[in-house]
Design a protein around this motif. Structure first.
Motif, short mmCIF file in Angstrom:
data_model
loop_
_atom_site.label_atom_id
_atom_site.label_comp_id
_atom_site.label_asym_id
_atom_site.label_seq_id
_atom_site.Cartn_x
_atom_site.Cartn_y
_atom_site.Cartn_z
N PRO A 27 0.73 -1.32 -0.15
CA PRO A 27 0.02 -0.13 0.02
C PRO A 27 1.03 1.16 0.05
CG PRO A 27 0.13 -1.12 2.28
CD PRO A 27 0.74 -2.01 1.43
N CYS A 28 0.28 2.22 -0.46
CA CYS A 28 0.99 3.55 -0.46
C CYS A 28 0.11 4.62 0.40
CB CYS A 28 0.91 4.07 -2.22
SG CYS A 28 1.73 3.28 -3.04
N SER A 29 0.87 4.75 1.54
CA SER A 29 0.32 5.33 2.51
C SER A 29 0.59 7.00 2.17
CB SER A 29 0.82 5.25 3.79
OG SER A 29 2.22 5.28 3.90
N PRO A 30 -0.11 7.87 2.66
CA PRO A 30 0.18 9.44 2.52
C PRO A 30 1.18 9.84 3.12
CG PRO A 30 -1.87 9.16 3.45
CD PRO A 30 -1.27 7.78 3.38
N VAL A 31 2.14 10.83 2.54
CA VAL A 31 3.17 11.37 3.46
C VAL A 31 2.89 12.06 4.73
CG1 VAL A 31 5.11 13.01 3.31
CG2 VAL A 31 4.41 11.42 1.19
N ARG A 32 3.59 11.59 5.96
CA ARG A 32 3.19 12.20 7.08
C ARG A 32 4.20 13.22 7.51
NH1 ARG A 32 0.04 7.70 7.58
NH2 ARG A 32 -1.89 8.09 8.05
N PRO A 33 4.09 14.59 7.54
CA PRO A 33 5.38 15.40 7.77
C PRO A 33 5.74 14.98 9.20
CG PRO A 33 3.57 16.66 6.92
CD PRO A 33 3.12 15.26 6.95
N ARG A 34 7.08 15.14 9.40
CA ARG A 34 7.92 15.00 10.68
C ARG A 34 8.53 16.17 11.03
NH1 ARG A 34 7.64 9.86 8.83
NH2 ARG A 34 9.26 8.60 8.35
N THR A 35 9.02 16.85 10.03
CA THR A 35 10.07 18.06 10.33
C THR A 35 9.40 19.08 9.20
OG1 THR A 35 11.51 17.53 8.88
CG2 THR A 35 11.77 16.72 10.99
N ASN A 36 9.85 20.29 9.38
CA ASN A 36 9.49 21.29 8.05
C ASN A 36 10.55 21.34 7.18
OD1 ASN A 36 7.41 22.31 9.68
ND2 ASN A 36 8.52 23.64 10.63
N ARG A 37 11.73 20.58 7.31
CA ARG A 37 12.73 20.66 6.36
C ARG A 37 12.58 19.72 5.27
NH1 ARG A 37 18.06 18.28 8.28
NH2 ARG A 37 18.41 17.22 6.50
N VAL A 38 12.82 20.08 4.11
CA VAL A 38 12.53 19.37 2.71
C VAL A 38 14.14 19.45 2.02
CG1 VAL A 38 12.05 19.16 0.56
CG2 VAL A 38 10.22 19.72 2.62
N ARG A 39 14.61 18.38 2.03
CA ARG A 39 15.90 18.36 1.49
C ARG A 39 15.77 17.82 -0.28
NH1 ARG A 39 20.54 14.12 2.81
NH2 ARG A 39 18.85 13.05 3.14
N LEU A 40 16.41 19.00 -0.94
CA LEU A 40 16.56 18.41 -2.37
C LEU A 40 18.11 17.36 -2.81
CD1 LEU A 40 15.31 21.69 -3.98
CD2 LEU A 40 13.92 19.73 -4.04
N ILE A 41 17.81 16.64 -3.58
CA ILE A 41 19.11 15.98 -3.89
C ILE A 41 19.15 15.82 -5.48
CG2 ILE A 41 20.27 13.55 -3.89
CD1 ILE A 41 18.67 13.17 -1.15
N GLN A 42 20.18 16.38 -6.00
CA GLN A 42 20.44 16.13 -7.36
C GLN A 42 21.29 14.77 -7.57
OE1 GLN A 42 23.33 18.59 -9.83
NE2 GLN A 42 21.35 19.73 -10.35
N HIS A 43 20.80 13.83 -8.08
CA HIS A 43 21.39 12.66 -8.10
C HIS A 43 22.53 12.50 -8.84
CE1 HIS A 43 18.33 10.86 -5.35
NE2 HIS A 43 17.42 11.57 -5.98
N SER A 44 23.44 11.54 -8.42
CA SER A 44 24.84 11.36 -9.25
C SER A 44 24.15 10.22 -10.46
CB SER A 44 25.68 10.63 -8.49
OG SER A 44 25.42 9.13 -8.13
N ASN A 45 25.03 9.55 -11.43
CA ASN A 45 24.64 8.94 -12.44
C ASN A 45 24.06 7.53 -11.80
OD1 ASN A 45 25.70 10.63 -14.26
ND2 ASN A 45 27.64 9.56 -14.43
N LEU A 46 24.41 7.16 -10.66
CA LEU A 46 23.97 5.82 -10.03
C LEU A 46 22.50 6.00 -9.73
CD1 LEU A 46 27.27 4.55 -8.47
CD2 LEU A 46 26.44 3.81 -10.65
N LYS A 47 22.27 7.15 -9.13
CA LYS A 47 21.01 7.52 -8.44
C LYS A 47 20.48 6.50 -7.42
CE LYS A 47 20.00 8.45 -13.06
NZ LYS A 47 21.00 8.08 -13.88
N LEU A 48 21.63 6.17 -6.34
CA LEU A 48 21.67 5.06 -5.57
C LEU A 48 20.38 5.19 -4.61
CD1 LEU A 48 25.23 4.74 -4.35
CD2 LEU A 48 23.89 3.15 -6.00
N ARG A 49 19.86 6.38 -4.07
CA ARG A 49 18.93 6.46 -3.16
C ARG A 49 17.71 6.07 -3.80
NH1 ARG A 49 17.39 9.78 1.61
NH2 ARG A 49 19.61 10.47 1.85
#
Length: 187
Positions: A27-49
């Motif tokens: 199941p896909c549950s809704p996102v539940r905010p835990r903090t106010n911080r959102v982190r953006l990631i520009q992924h490398s070629n491998l896109k590991l995360r």
């Protein structure tokens, strides 16, 4: 919203993954905010995360887009591998935004699958995702960046995109043969 200095290019923390199966019953549950911080990631070629958290990407696309619902996990991995620029947004350990681009690095690039979780829309996150994609080293110097949208023209206009009336969107559906049956085959 992302704090100054929170945009990263490092993927040293891939997080906990769901494994590599195409099991579509989770199941896909809704996102539940835990903090106010959102982190953006520009992924490398491998896109590991994202490779490790591929189920989270599937859930975001299923829950918060209409065009990308039902994509298979294996196909999502291929999609990531075929994208030259990939950006994601994380609220704590939750994936709350995603976007990608394909390009030749010189002439043309196309933005695809820009998605923000409903709980995070209207806060500038989509603009940050697009801005980060446009500044990606593979996209930043191309002559022209394209995108297709059904309902987001107003959003993209604010980011300096405009309709181009001199071109038409043309689609070729799978299974249509390129071969004209009236032409003889050449050997």
């Amino acid at each position: 919203m992302a704090l100054p200095g929170q945009n990263t290019q490092d993927e040293s923390d891939p997080g906990q993954g769901q494994g590599g199966t195409d099991n579509r019953t989770a199941p896909c549950s809704p996102v539940r905010p835990r903090t106010n911080r959102v982190r953006l990631i520009q992924h490398s070629n491998l896109k590991l995360r994202l490779q490790v958290r591929i189920e989270d990407l599937r859930c975001l696309l299923d829950r918060d887009s209409f065009w990308a619902r039902g994509r298979r996990l294996g196909d999502l991995r291929k999609m990531l591998n075929g994208s030259q620029a990939v950006v994601s947004a994380w609220h704590g350990s939750d994936l709350v935004g995603f976007g990608r681009a394909t390009c030749d690095g010189v002439y043309r690039a196309v933005l695809w699958d820009v998605v923000v979780a409903a709980e995070h829309q209207g806060q500038g996150l989509g603009s940050e995702l697009v801005t980060m994609l446009l500044s990606h080293r593979h996209v930043a110097k191309v002559e022209r960046v394209y995108l297709m949208t059904t309902n987001g023209a107003g959003f993209y206009t604010k980011l300096k995109f405009h309709e181009h009336h001199g071109q038409k969107l043309m689609i070729r559906e799978p299974g249509n043969s390129c071969k004209d049956k009236s032409e003889p085959e050449l050997y």
